[in-house]
Design a protein around this motif. Sequence first.
Motif, PDB file in Angstrom:
ATOM      1  N   ILE A   1       6.327  -7.291  19.258  1.00  0.00           N
ATOM      2  CA  ILE A   1       6.023  -5.891  19.053  1.00  0.00           C
ATOM      3  C   ILE A   1       6.989  -4.933  18.829  1.00  0.00           C
ATOM      4  O   ILE A   1       7.002  -3.982  18.217  1.00  0.00           O
ATOM      5  N   GLY A   2       8.364  -5.410  19.407  1.00  0.00           N
ATOM      6  CA  GLY A   2       9.724  -4.605  19.105  1.00  0.00           C
ATOM      7  C   GLY A   2       9.932  -4.684  17.441  1.00  0.00           C
ATOM      8  O   GLY A   2      10.241  -3.459  16.785  1.00  0.00           O
ATOM      9  N   VAL A   3       9.799  -5.658  16.935  1.00  0.00           N
ATOM     10  CA  VAL A   3      10.054  -5.941  15.554  1.00  0.00           C
ATOM     11  C   VAL A   3       8.959  -5.191  14.389  1.00  0.00           C
ATOM     12  O   VAL A   3       9.203  -4.516  13.762  1.00  0.00           O
ATOM     13  N   ILE A   4       7.682  -5.316  15.149  1.00  0.00           N
ATOM     14  CA  ILE A   4       6.584  -4.636  14.396  1.00  0.00           C
ATOM     15  C   ILE A   4       6.899  -3.106  14.303  1.00  0.00           C
ATOM     16  O   ILE A   4       6.659  -2.308  13.409  1.00  0.00           O
ATOM     17  N   LYS A   5       7.396  -2.712  15.408  1.00  0.00           N
ATOM     18  CA  LYS A   5       7.541  -1.356  15.695  1.00  0.00           C
ATOM     19  C   LYS A   5       8.648  -0.760  14.728  1.00  0.00           C
ATOM     20  O   LYS A   5       8.469   0.076  14.000  1.00  0.00           O
ATOM     21  N   ARG A   6       9.711  -1.656  14.604  1.00  0.00           N
ATOM     22  CA  ARG A   6      10.540  -1.391  13.492  1.00  0.00           C
ATOM     23  C   ARG A   6      10.327  -1.187  11.994  1.00  0.00           C
ATOM     24  O   ARG A   6      10.725  -0.419  11.353  1.00  0.00           O
ATOM     25  N   LEU A   7       9.392  -2.018  11.858  1.00  0.00           N
ATOM     26  CA  LEU A   7       9.053  -2.208  10.424  1.00  0.00           C
ATOM     27  C   LEU A   7       8.139  -1.143  10.164  1.00  0.00           C
ATOM     28  O   LEU A   7       8.119  -0.607   9.051  1.00  0.00           O
TER      29      LEU A   7
ATOM     30  N   ASP B   1       0.668  -1.091  -0.001  1.00  0.00           N
ATOM     31  CA  ASP B   1       0.045  -0.147  -0.210  1.00  0.00           C
ATOM     32  C   ASP B   1       0.928   1.276  -0.163  1.00  0.00           C
ATOM     33  O   ASP B   1       0.463   2.284  -0.563  1.00  0.00           O
ATOM     34  N   PHE B   2       2.111   1.302   0.656  1.00  0.00           N
ATOM     35  CA  PHE B   2       2.917   2.337   0.686  1.00  0.00           C
ATOM     36  C   PHE B   2       4.055   2.357  -0.608  1.00  0.00           C
ATOM     37  O   PHE B   2       4.765   3.032  -0.725  1.00  0.00           O
ATOM     38  N   ASP B   3       4.035   1.223  -1.326  1.00  0.00           N
ATOM     39  CA  ASP B   3       4.574   0.968  -2.579  1.00  0.00           C
ATOM     40  C   ASP B   3       6.115   1.067  -2.346  1.00  0.00           C
ATOM     41  O   ASP B   3       6.806   1.523  -2.917  1.00  0.00           O
ATOM     42  N   VAL B   4       6.319   0.264  -1.239  1.00  0.00           N
ATOM     43  CA  VAL B   4       7.661  -0.001  -0.875  1.00  0.00           C
ATOM     44  C   VAL B   4       8.153  -1.531  -1.193  1.00  0.00           C
ATOM     45  O   VAL B   4       7.198  -2.420  -0.770  1.00  0.00           O
ATOM     46  N   SER B   5       9.261  -1.658  -1.904  1.00  0.00           N
ATOM     47  CA  SER B   5       9.570  -3.035  -2.185  1.00  0.00           C
ATOM     48  C   SER B   5      10.081  -3.746  -1.033  1.00  0.00           C
ATOM     49  O   SER B   5      10.735  -2.752   0.082  1.00  0.00           O
ATOM     50  N   GLN B   6      10.438  -4.999  -0.824  1.00  0.00           N
ATOM     51  CA  GLN B   6      11.044  -5.697   0.152  1.00  0.00           C
ATOM     52  C   GLN B   6      12.296  -5.091   0.347  1.00  0.00           C
ATOM     53  O   GLN B   6      13.085  -4.806   1.557  1.00  0.00           O
ATOM     54  N   THR B   7      12.931  -4.870  -0.783  1.00  0.00           N
ATOM     55  CA  THR B   7      14.318  -4.576  -0.933  1.00  0.00           C
ATOM     56  C   THR B   7      14.451  -3.079  -0.110  1.00  0.00           C
ATOM     57  O   THR B   7      15.536  -2.830   0.516  1.00  0.00           O
ATOM     58  N   ASP B   8      13.709  -2.322  -0.616  1.00  0.00           N
ATOM     59  CA  ASP B   8      13.676  -0.743   0.040  1.00  0.00           C
ATOM     60  C   ASP B   8      13.465  -0.856   1.834  1.00  0.00           C
ATOM     61  O   ASP B   8      14.273  -0.018   2.377  1.00  0.00           O
ATOM     62  N   LEU B   9      12.549  -1.779   2.287  1.00  0.00           N
ATOM     63  CA  LEU B   9      12.370  -1.696   3.353  1.00  0.00           C
ATOM     64  C   LEU B   9      13.602  -2.290   4.204  1.00  0.00           C
ATOM     65  O   LEU B   9      13.813  -2.026   5.273  1.00  0.00           O
ATOM     66  N   ALA B  10      13.937  -3.426   3.560  1.00  0.00           N
ATOM     67  CA  ALA B  10      15.092  -4.130   4.111  1.00  0.00           C
ATOM     68  C   ALA B  10      16.139  -3.200   4.427  1.00  0.00           C
ATOM     69  O   ALA B  10      17.063  -3.178   5.137  1.00  0.00           O
TER      70      ALA B  10
ATOM     71  N   GLU C   1      18.367  -1.811   7.427  1.00  0.00           N
ATOM     72  CA  GLU C   1      19.695  -2.556   7.410  1.00  0.00           C
ATOM     73  C   GLU C   1      19.562  -4.202   7.751  1.00  0.00           C
ATOM     74  O   GLU C   1      20.504  -4.676   8.568  1.00  0.00           O
ATOM     75  N   VAL C   2      18.819  -4.745   7.064  1.00  0.00           N
ATOM     76  CA  VAL C   2      18.702  -6.419   7.171  1.00  0.00           C
ATOM     77  C   VAL C   2      18.627  -6.763   5.719  1.00  0.00           C
ATOM     78  O   VAL C   2      18.410  -5.867   4.817  1.00  0.00           O
ATOM     79  N   SER C   3      18.655  -8.000   5.514  1.00  0.00           N
ATOM     80  CA  SER C   3      18.674  -8.625   4.273  1.00  0.00           C
ATOM     81  C   SER C   3      17.091  -8.755   3.801  1.00  0.00           C
ATOM     82  O   SER C   3      16.293  -8.855   4.639  1.00  0.00           O
ATOM     83  N   SER C   4      17.108  -8.699   2.613  1.00  0.00           N
ATOM     84  CA  SER C   4      15.615  -8.912   1.823  1.00  0.00           C
ATOM     85  C   SER C   4      14.612 -10.189   2.274  1.00  0.00           C
ATOM     86  O   SER C   4      13.746 -10.155   2.549  1.00  0.00           O
ATOM     87  N   SER C   5      15.853 -10.956   2.647  1.00  0.00           N
ATOM     88  CA  SER C   5      15.204 -12.192   2.997  1.00  0.00           C
ATOM     89  C   SER C   5      14.401 -12.301   4.292  1.00  0.00           C
ATOM     90  O   SER C   5      13.676 -12.934   4.778  1.00  0.00           O
ATOM     91  N   VAL C   6      15.088 -11.527   5.237  1.00  0.00           N
ATOM     92  CA  VAL C   6      14.193 -11.288   6.531  1.00  0.00           C
ATOM     93  C   VAL C   6      12.637 -10.842   6.259  1.00  0.00           C
ATOM     94  O   VAL C   6      11.860 -11.142   6.848  1.00  0.00           O
ATOM     95  N   ILE C   7      12.541  -9.749   5.362  1.00  0.00           N
ATOM     96  CA  ILE C   7      11.206  -9.224   5.441  1.00  0.00           C
ATOM     97  C   ILE C   7      10.366 -10.255   4.553  1.00  0.00           C
ATOM     98  O   ILE C   7       9.451 -10.354   4.909  1.00  0.00           O
TER      99      ILE C   7
END
Length: 236
Positions: free
Chosen positions: A66-72, A34-43, A47-53
């Motif tokens: 909840i900590g991870v969700i907040k970071r995402l 919805d935000f038009d953000v790729s997995q690569t851009d979010l990763a 500062e994580v690998s795309s595979s994490v997302i």
Amino acid sequence: MGGRGPKRELAEKIAGEITLSGDPGATLRKWRTDFDVSQTDLAGELEVSSSVISDYESGRRESPGIGVIKRLVDGLLAIDEQRGGDRIRQYGRVLSAGFESDVVYDLREYATTYHLPDVYESIEATEIAPGSTDRISGHTVINSIEAITRLSSEEFFRLYGQSTNRLLVFTGVTRGESPLVALRVVNPTPNAVVLHGLEADDLWEHAADLARIDGYSLAVSTVPLEEMLETLATIE
């Protein structure tokens, strides 16, 4: 809004939806796209690998805490801010008008009036019936099924924002009967209505007649929803 501002309101809404979802990964993917953000851009932002997302979204990793969700969520909002903050402003307008973002996709007032045929051309809309005026000064884009089933007539009227001198876009339409009948019980009507998702040939046979009776311009469009929202967002 409690003084927290649209960014914080939106962050809490996204985090809450992901946390409470039966499929957190799918909900995260919904918001990311919805935000038009790729997995690569979010990763990259986190500062994580795309595979994490990818692993979170597919469910290969256990549901994020909840900590991870907040970071995402913070990552999504940070990327949007870097791009100019359009999504945050869009949701801010919807939230401040008192609607849920799954009912109202966008609600905007323009600084000046615009020639309706020009707006139609920009969103690849085909006019079916002309209205009594060809100027608009705002737009509202709604999920037609959610709006019709969840909004009271008073809430429906609030879709007009500051003025009925606007374009009201119903998305997810198959024939157009339900939204146009719903408009009959709300007075006054908007200047223009676009039924999104169907071709002119599939339109309910009485649609044009109802539009003429109530005096609004009626059009149809099949341009992808995200493309339509992005085009409408360029109108100031």
